[in-house]
Design an enzyme around this catalytic site. Structure first.
Site, PDB file in Angstrom:
ATOM      1  N   ASP A  12      -6.854  -7.472   1.586  1.00 33.18           N
ATOM      2  CA  ASP A  12      -7.077  -8.898   1.343  1.00 33.18           C
ATOM      3  C   ASP A  12      -7.964  -9.109   0.119  1.00 33.18           C
ATOM      4  OD1 ASP A  12      -5.685  -9.340   3.718  1.00 33.18           O
ATOM      5  OD2 ASP A  12      -7.509  -9.501   4.919  1.00 33.18           O
ATOM      6  N   ASN A  47       0.855  -1.186   0.000  1.00 27.52           N
ATOM      7  CA  ASN A  47       0.000   0.000   0.000  1.00 27.52           C
ATOM      8  C   ASN A  47       0.893   1.240   0.000  1.00 27.52           C
ATOM      9  OD1 ASN A  47       0.793   0.540   2.711  1.00 27.52           O
ATOM     10  ND2 ASN A  47      -0.915  -0.658   3.514  1.00 27.52           N
ATOM     11  N   ARG A  48       0.285   2.400  -0.005  1.00 24.52           N
ATOM     12  CA  ARG A  48       1.038   3.640  -0.133  1.00 24.52           C
ATOM     13  C   ARG A  48       2.052   3.811   1.001  1.00 24.52           C
ATOM     14  NH1 ARG A  48      -2.876   8.412  -0.892  1.00 24.52           N
ATOM     15  NH2 ARG A  48      -3.513   7.714   1.187  1.00 24.52           N
ATOM     16  N   ALA A  49       1.621   3.573   2.239  1.00 24.90           N
ATOM     17  CA  ALA A  49       2.515   3.740   3.388  1.00 24.90           C
ATOM     18  C   ALA A  49       3.665   2.740   3.342  1.00 24.90           C
ATOM     19  CB  ALA A  49       1.728   3.589   4.687  1.00 24.90           C
ATOM     20  N   GLU A  50       3.367   1.490   2.972  1.00 21.33           N
ATOM     21  CA  GLU A  50       4.409   0.466   2.893  1.00 21.33           C
ATOM     22  C   GLU A  50       5.420   0.793   1.797  1.00 21.33           C
ATOM     23  OE1 GLU A  50       1.598  -3.252   4.441  1.00 21.33           O
ATOM     24  OE2 GLU A  50       1.748  -2.763   2.305  1.00 21.33           O
TER      25      GLU A  50
END
Length: 309
Positions: free
Chosen positions: A264, A196-199
């Site tokens: 998921d 995701n964006r943060a990861e």
């Protein structure tokens, strides 16, 4: 978008390996503050257990009309037995390892008037012996599945993810990974990863514009030997990076109610559509549509083939 490929999806069989958890919800009403402390008193009216983590990925795969086998570790406890029961109810094939020293990962949420007031987590790391069995079970089941999904929630089941990726590559089975943390070299050799964006920011740093993101994403993709890399960006949609370049699709959510488990659903839909023979950009379009539907639901939920079609 082309019609939902139901016939092809029905032939898909996905092997899901990862961190299994039980999502437990206590729903109630709040009409007073406790005299013991300044906290709301929730009068519980309804209780519900749902599959979480890798089990929710498998649940989403089955909801789309494909088949799924789940490998993971649970404890010899009430939560572990509930996970097994829910998997059976959903028609998910199980290859679970019972670890007697482990407390099954459990996330208990207390909600009052549909608002989450408290979450309590129970989690422990699987034993080395359990991880050896995860590897053995995956090796045994690879040949009968068309896709492998590795669902990493940093609970320990994928501590030796490099070995799992190597085993799948040796048999020519594509590997989709939902990563965790910033040490992405662990996932080298996978077919695609879906941060995701943060990861993604944690892995490559913050970007100032789309060109900078594309440069860093393509560099990471090539460094890890990936066929593709998908960055899920919440309200900004999703961006796929591959040899063909950049493919972006805007978010389709009409109303965001709860993002629990949305990753998921995206991962499951991407795996099913890709295994059904769709090219990456079409599979991403379907995954984006599924993500837009599931965030409008409360708690860990699934998107059915009917909803998606």
């Amino acid at each position: 978008m082309k019609p939902f490929p139901a016939d092809a999806v029905n032939k898909v069989n996905v092997l899901v390996v990862g961190d299994i958890m039980l999502d437990r919800y206590w729903f109630g009403e709040v009409d007073r503050i406790s005299p013991e402390a300044p906290v709301p008193v929730v009068r519980v009216a309804h209780r519900e257990d749902r599959l979480g983590g890798a089990a929710n990925v498998a649940r989403n795969i089955v909801a789309l009309g494909a088949r799924a086998t789940l490998i993971g570790v649970v404890g010899d406890d009430e939560a572990g037995r509930q996970v097994r029961s829910l998997l059976a109810d959903e028609g998910i094939e199980q290859s679970l390892i019972d670890d007697p020293a482990l407390h099954t990962t459990l996330k208990m949420r207390v909600l009052g008037r549909q608002q989450q007031l408290l979450r309590i987590d129970f989690e422990e790391t699987p034993s080395p012996a359990s991880l050896v069995r995860v590897q053995a079970d995956m090796q045994e089941l690879l040949s009968t599945h068309s896709m492998v999904v590795l669902s990493d929630y940093a609970k320990g089941t994928l501590a030796q993810v490099e070995t799992l990726i190597k085993a799948a590559r040796a048999q020519g089975v594509p590997i989709l990974v939902d990563p965790k943390g910033h040490l992405y070299k662990r996932y080298a050799g996978a077919t695609i990863i879906t941060p995701n964006r943060a990861e993604m920011q944690e892995a490559v740093g913050r970007w100032q514009n789309e060109d900078e993101l594309a440069e860093r994403a393509q560099h990471l993709r090539i460094e890890l030997g990936l066929e593709a890399l998908l960055v899920t960006r919440s309200e900004q949609g999703m961006t796929l990076f591959s040899e063909q370049g950049r493919h972006h699709i805007d978010a389709q959510a009409q109303e965001v109610f709860d993002v629990s488990g949305a990753g998921d659903t995206v991962l499951a839909t991407l795996a099913v559509m890709r295994a059904a023979g769709l090219p990456w950009f079409e599979a991403v379009d379907w995954a984006n549509r599924a993500g837009g539907i599931v965030v409008g639901k409360l708690g860990t939920s699934v998107v059915s083939a009917g909803e998606l079609a």
